[in-house]
Scaffold this motif. Structure first.
Motif, short mmCIF file in Angstrom:
data_model
loop_
_atom_site.label_atom_id
_atom_site.label_comp_id
_atom_site.label_asym_id
_atom_site.label_seq_id
_atom_site.Cartn_x
_atom_site.Cartn_y
_atom_site.Cartn_z
N SER A 193 35.86 51.93 66.89
CA SER A 193 36.60 53.06 66.34
C SER A 193 37.60 52.58 65.30
N LEU A 194 37.85 53.44 64.31
CA LEU A 194 38.74 53.15 63.20
C LEU A 194 39.84 54.19 63.12
N ARG A 195 41.04 53.73 62.73
CA ARG A 195 42.13 54.63 62.37
C ARG A 195 42.80 54.06 61.12
N PHE A 196 43.37 54.96 60.29
CA PHE A 196 43.93 54.55 59.01
C PHE A 196 45.37 55.03 58.90
N SER A 197 46.18 54.25 58.18
CA SER A 197 47.61 54.55 58.09
C SER A 197 48.17 54.06 56.77
N VAL A 238 44.34 49.38 58.54
CA VAL A 238 43.12 49.81 59.23
C VAL A 238 43.14 49.22 60.64
N GLU A 239 43.10 50.09 61.62
CA GLU A 239 43.04 49.66 63.02
C GLU A 239 41.60 49.73 63.49
N LEU A 240 41.07 48.60 63.92
CA LEU A 240 39.71 48.53 64.43
C LEU A 240 39.76 48.20 65.92
#
Length: 223
Positions: free
Chosen positions: A122-126, A169-171
């Motif tokens: 899963s990915l999140r962006f900031s 980018v959080e992986l």
């Protein structure tokens, strides 16, 4: 000396390097297993916390090496970072905001050594590393989780043709049903600088926007 020995050994076993992508400024994560002088992040040049937390540097996951033969034994795993029965989270800092078109991850599969593909990622962006947008889940199919015989590579694109933007980018690697080893070799980012950021607006910006709207309403009433 031991670390240099295994780093040299890994250089002899390199099979493939990544195409040029965005140069990652740093990444932070829990280090791999401290076993056999090879399972942790051998090349990490940042801070090594006493609890195994890495921060402020780069290493095996951004060195351009996407594949290496591990048939020679324990030391040959040095180009990979390996976690046993864990679902690690890695935070990448790209140095500035990018409009991302592709993110590719490179794994090693070796079932005889209990090294498997993740079940999902899963990915999140900031924009600031604190406020993140919603998570984008990439679940691996049964066929993807069996890329071939032992010593095979698992290569997965994570954006699925969509685009995202951000500096951070959080992986997250979600361990599969086996709950055993994951071996990650590289993460490659491609895109262009700039673009809107997928994240939560800062409270100050939201408040200013609301005040501006209220001000317009008061001006209209007075007119």
């Amino acid at each position: 000396m031991l670390r240099s020995l295994f780093t040299g050994l890994s250089a002899l076993t390199l099979a493939q390097t990544a195409a040029a992508g965005i140069v990652v400024s740093s990444y932070s994560m829990m280090d791999g297993a401290p076993l056999h002088g090879a399972y942790y992040d051998n090349l990490y040049n940042g801070n090594h916390g006493p609890d195994g937390w890495l921060s402020g540097g780069t290493g095996d996951l951004t060195d351009g090496v996407t594949s290496a033969s591990v048939a020679a034994g324990y030391g040959a795993w040095a180009p990979y970072v390996m976690w046993d029965a864990q679902s690690p989270v890695i935070l990448f800092d790209l140095g500035e905001s990018y409009r991302l078109s592709r993110i590719t991850s490179y794994f090693k599969y070796y079932a005889q050594a209990a090294v498997y593909m993740p079940g999902a990622m899963s990915l999140r962006f900031s924009s600031d590393g604190l406020h993140f947008g919603s998570s984008q889940l990439r679940t691996l199919s049964a066929a993807e989780r069996l890329p071939g015989a032992d010593n095979s590579d698992g290569v997965f694109e994570l954006l699925n043709g969509s685009q995202a933007a951000g500096r951070y980018v959080e992986l997250r690697l979600h361990n599969g049903p086996e709950q055993r080893w994951l071996a990650l070799g590289e993460v490659v980012f491609e895109g262009s600088p700039g673009g809107p950021v997928q994240g939560v607006p800062e409270p100050g910006s939201a408040a200013l926007a609301l005040l501006a709207l209220l001000g317009l309403g008061l001006q209209r009433r007075r007119a």
